[in-house]
Design a protein around this motif. Structure first.
Motif, mmCIF file in Angstrom:
data_model
loop_
_atom_site.group_PDB
_atom_site.id
_atom_site.type_symbol
_atom_site.label_atom_id
_atom_site.label_comp_id
_atom_site.label_asym_id
_atom_site.label_seq_id
_atom_site.Cartn_x
_atom_site.Cartn_y
_atom_site.Cartn_z
ATOM 1 N N UNK A 98 -27.253 41.325 -1.178
ATOM 2 C CA UNK A 98 -28.156 39.667 -1.353
ATOM 3 C C UNK A 98 -27.578 38.744 -0.548
ATOM 4 N N UNK A 99 -28.868 38.118 0.214
ATOM 5 C CA UNK A 99 -28.309 36.831 0.647
ATOM 6 C C UNK A 99 -27.378 35.993 -0.118
ATOM 7 N N UNK A 100 -26.276 35.023 0.222
ATOM 8 C CA UNK A 100 -25.779 35.181 1.441
ATOM 9 C C UNK A 100 -24.917 35.896 1.706
ATOM 10 N N UNK A 101 -24.721 36.948 0.930
ATOM 11 C CA UNK A 101 -23.840 37.192 1.971
ATOM 12 C C UNK A 101 -24.501 39.036 2.228
ATOM 13 N N UNK A 102 -25.099 38.767 2.261
ATOM 14 C CA UNK A 102 -26.222 40.086 2.508
ATOM 15 C C UNK A 102 -25.695 40.606 3.916
ATOM 16 N N UNK A 103 -25.222 40.280 4.941
ATOM 17 C CA UNK A 103 -24.880 39.981 6.245
ATOM 18 C C UNK A 103 -23.377 39.714 6.421
ATOM 19 N N UNK A 104 -22.801 38.904 5.910
ATOM 20 C CA UNK A 104 -21.372 38.066 5.704
ATOM 21 C C UNK A 104 -19.928 39.051 6.078
ATOM 22 N N UNK A 105 -19.481 38.972 6.526
ATOM 23 C CA UNK A 105 -18.281 38.773 7.288
ATOM 24 C C UNK A 105 -17.607 38.136 6.752
ATOM 25 N N UNK A 106 -17.004 36.801 6.252
ATOM 26 C CA UNK A 106 -16.477 36.238 6.066
ATOM 27 C C UNK A 106 -16.993 34.777 4.977
ATOM 28 N N UNK A 107 -15.919 34.874 4.233
ATOM 29 C CA UNK A 107 -16.042 33.790 2.924
ATOM 30 C C UNK A 107 -15.258 32.474 2.936
ATOM 31 N N UNK A 108 -15.223 31.938 2.799
ATOM 32 C CA UNK A 108 -13.931 30.932 1.569
ATOM 33 C C UNK A 108 -14.549 29.452 0.769
ATOM 34 N N UNK A 109 -13.815 29.728 -0.085
ATOM 35 C CA UNK A 109 -13.498 28.369 -0.650
ATOM 36 C C UNK A 109 -13.478 26.568 -0.058
ATOM 37 N N UNK A 110 -14.086 26.089 0.319
ATOM 38 C CA UNK A 110 -12.964 24.512 1.194
ATOM 39 C C UNK A 110 -13.110 23.564 -0.025
ATOM 40 N N UNK A 111 -13.456 23.954 -1.298
ATOM 41 C CA UNK A 111 -12.984 22.454 -2.216
ATOM 42 C C UNK A 111 -13.847 21.564 -1.558
ATOM 43 N N UNK A 113 -17.113 20.596 0.801
ATOM 44 C CA UNK A 113 -19.255 20.803 1.315
ATOM 45 C C UNK A 113 -18.641 22.034 2.665
ATOM 46 N N UNK A 114 -19.663 23.216 2.708
ATOM 47 C CA UNK A 114 -18.981 24.113 3.742
ATOM 48 C C UNK A 114 -19.662 23.760 4.864
ATOM 49 N N UNK A 115 -18.568 23.644 6.027
ATOM 50 C CA UNK A 115 -19.118 23.865 7.432
ATOM 51 C C UNK A 115 -20.142 24.375 7.946
ATOM 52 N N UNK A 116 -21.120 23.643 9.379
ATOM 53 C CA UNK A 116 -22.091 24.783 10.196
ATOM 54 C C UNK A 116 -21.128 25.711 10.751
ATOM 55 N N UNK A 117 -20.199 26.245 11.121
ATOM 56 C CA UNK A 117 -19.896 27.216 11.603
ATOM 57 C C UNK A 117 -18.218 27.578 10.677
ATOM 58 N N UNK A 118 -17.489 28.760 10.427
ATOM 59 C CA UNK A 118 -16.640 29.088 10.799
ATOM 60 C C UNK A 118 -15.575 29.671 11.523
ATOM 61 N N UNK A 125 -25.479 30.831 3.800
ATOM 62 C CA UNK A 125 -25.229 29.568 2.791
ATOM 63 C C UNK A 125 -23.963 29.948 1.599
ATOM 64 N N UNK A 126 -24.822 29.204 0.785
ATOM 65 C CA UNK A 126 -23.797 29.439 -0.894
ATOM 66 C C UNK A 126 -23.041 29.832 -1.634
ATOM 67 N N UNK A 127 -22.776 30.299 -2.799
ATOM 68 C CA UNK A 127 -22.888 30.582 -3.767
ATOM 69 C C UNK A 127 -21.822 29.977 -4.936
ATOM 70 N N UNK A 128 -21.821 28.397 -5.184
ATOM 71 C CA UNK A 128 -21.151 28.404 -6.640
ATOM 72 C C UNK A 128 -19.602 28.066 -5.508
ATOM 73 N N UNK A 129 -18.589 28.883 -5.623
ATOM 74 C CA UNK A 129 -18.178 27.343 -4.376
ATOM 75 C C UNK A 129 -17.448 28.397 -3.456
ATOM 76 N N UNK A 130 -17.887 29.743 -3.237
ATOM 77 C CA UNK A 130 -17.885 30.439 -1.868
ATOM 78 C C UNK A 130 -18.829 30.022 -0.699
ATOM 79 N N UNK A 131 -18.652 29.578 0.054
ATOM 80 C CA UNK A 131 -19.248 29.740 1.465
ATOM 81 C C UNK A 131 -19.139 31.045 2.287
ATOM 82 N N UNK A 132 -20.139 31.445 2.967
ATOM 83 C CA UNK A 132 -20.671 32.895 2.899
ATOM 84 C C UNK A 132 -21.345 32.802 5.189
ATOM 85 N N UNK A 133 -20.097 32.909 5.401
ATOM 86 C CA UNK A 133 -20.807 33.559 7.733
ATOM 87 C C UNK A 133 -20.648 34.853 7.600
ATOM 88 N N UNK A 134 -22.254 34.894 8.513
ATOM 89 C CA UNK A 134 -21.901 36.057 9.034
ATOM 90 C C UNK A 134 -22.177 35.949 10.728
#
Length: 146
Positions: A98-111, A113-118, A125-134
């Motif tokens: 499911x989005x935002x982790x559907x194709x994600x290979x990375x996630x982290x909790x930045x404490x 705002x989520x940066x536009x790239x990792x 996308x973001x779910x609660x505290x975790x940012x997801x990156x594909x």
């Protein structure tokens, strides 16, 4: 047919990781972390080449450290997996995405705002505290395979 082959030990290990990384984000947060684990196993590209099992993914070392903070610090990763988390892990291993982790290979909790790239990879996308990156388009076809 499951997304990846797995054993009961894989289920328990993945369930421990999901609990350690996202218990505070509830059922959906743990499923998203589990999805990243399965995606890394399937990807066979970028930082995730040659990972042949769930155990390989969870205990992967990059740059001298374990890839997952929970394994690195060990604080809650070594709690037993409960039946609830095992059921969630099986959902991930068998079919759940499911989005935002559907194709994600990375996630982290930045404490923050989520940066536009990792590490150069786009934010999905973001779910609660975790940012997801594909992976960046065209760099990892394995991440998009069922």
């Amino acid at each position: 047919m499951p997304r990846v082959q797995y054993t009961d030990k894989d289920v328990a290990l993945m369930a421990r990781m999901m609990r350690a990384e996202a218990e505070g984000e509830g059922r959906l947060g743990m499923l998203m972390v589990g999805n990243v684990i399965v995606n890394r196993r399937k990807a066979d590209c970028l930082d995730f080449k040659g990972l042949k099992s769930i155990r390989d993914v969870i205990f992967q070392v990059q740059g001298g450290n374990f890839s997952f903070e929970a394994v690195q610090k060990g604080n809650v990763f070594y709690n037993r997996a409960r039946s609830f988390e095992k059921r969630l892990a099986k959902q991930n291993l068998n079919y759940w995405r499911q989005h935002p982790s559907k194709y994600a290979l990375w996630y982290f909790n930045p404490y923050g705002q989520c940066p536009s790239t990792w590490y150069g990879q786009p934010f999905t996308g973001q779910f609660k505290q975790h940012c997801y990156y594909e992976p960046e388009a065209g760099t990892c076809p394995g991440a998009y395979r069922w």
